[in-house]
Design a protein around this motif. Structure first.
Motif, PDB file in Angstrom:
ATOM      1  N   ARG A 111       0.935  -0.955   0.035  1.00  0.00           N
ATOM      2  CA  ARG A 111       0.055   0.143   0.050  1.00  0.00           C
ATOM      3  C   ARG A 111       0.794   1.393   0.051  1.00  0.00           C
ATOM      4  O   ARG A 111       1.643   1.582   0.970  1.00  0.00           O
ATOM      5  N   ARG A 146      -2.246   4.472  -8.566  1.00  0.00           N
ATOM      6  CA  ARG A 146      -2.402   3.258  -7.828  1.00  0.00           C
ATOM      7  C   ARG A 146      -2.093   3.316  -6.085  1.00  0.00           C
ATOM      8  O   ARG A 146      -1.255   4.053  -5.922  1.00  0.00           O
ATOM      9  N   ASP A 147      -2.854   2.753  -5.601  1.00  0.00           N
ATOM     10  CA  ASP A 147      -2.260   2.622  -3.944  1.00  0.00           C
ATOM     11  C   ASP A 147      -2.427   1.434  -3.455  1.00  0.00           C
ATOM     12  O   ASP A 147      -1.162   1.142  -2.834  1.00  0.00           O
ATOM     13  N   ASP A 165      -5.889  -1.908  -6.365  1.00  0.00           N
ATOM     14  CA  ASP A 165      -6.750  -1.196  -5.808  1.00  0.00           C
ATOM     15  C   ASP A 165      -8.376  -2.004  -5.624  1.00  0.00           C
ATOM     16  O   ASP A 165      -8.323  -3.054  -5.105  1.00  0.00           O
TER      17      ASP A 165
END
Length: 173
Positions: A111, A146-147, A165
């Protein structure tokens, strides 16, 4: 950012192989083999089973056909060891408590917003901003916006699914 003491510049095998396709951790007391080459030492924080983070040191070493990551939590006791190999395919495994056997991981995730890499759900999480920043730089447009990046592994340790995600919701069911 946590300090890193680089002993040698990292190479491709040191990078938790390519978040573009994959991500590894484990437990057990172990020592790298005598032939292992130290790559770096990272002072950071880790958490176990979702507990509050504690100080930890990650020692990375090149064992020839794999990269080993030894995690020393709190008082310096080595409690977590993983390895990543890339040949012939990417495999991520952890050392069992006896220190004798390696077993495949079932999943790993990164993350970017929290600079964390987690293994086996939230069994083990490591803060590693330097690594994740290098992945974002290396992958460029593929990770823009994006995370979360998650990977599932088969029983043989090979990647069998990856997601980003909201697409990861299907993998967590």
């Amino acid at each position: 950012m946590p300090p890193i003491r680089a002993l040698h510049p990292p190479h491709a095998a040191v990078m938790l192989p390519c978040l573009a396709a994959a991500l590894a951790l484990g437990s057990g007391l172990s020592r790298p083999s005598a032939a292992a080459e130290a790559l770096y030492e990272l002072e950071t924080s880790c958490s176990l089973a979702g507990a509050d983070p504690v100080a930890c040191t990650v020692l990375a070493s090149d064992d020839g056909d794999s990269t080993r990551y030894e995690h020393r939590l709190g008082n310096g006791t080595s409690v977590l060891t993983l390895r990543i190999s890339e040949d012939p395919v990417v495999r991520m495994e952890r050392l069992d408590a006896s220190g004798d056997n390696w077993s495949a991981l079932s999943n790993a995730a990164a993350r970017f917003s929290t600079n964390t890499v987690c293994f086996e759900g939230r069994e083990v999480c490591v803060v590693n901003a330097n690594y994740l920043n290098s992945i974002k730089e290396e992958r460029g447009a593929a990770l823009d916006g994006r995370d979360l990046v998650m990977v599932r592994f088969g029983a043989d340790g090979r990647v069998n699914a990856s997601c980003y995600d909201e697409g990861c919701e299907a993998l967590t069911r």
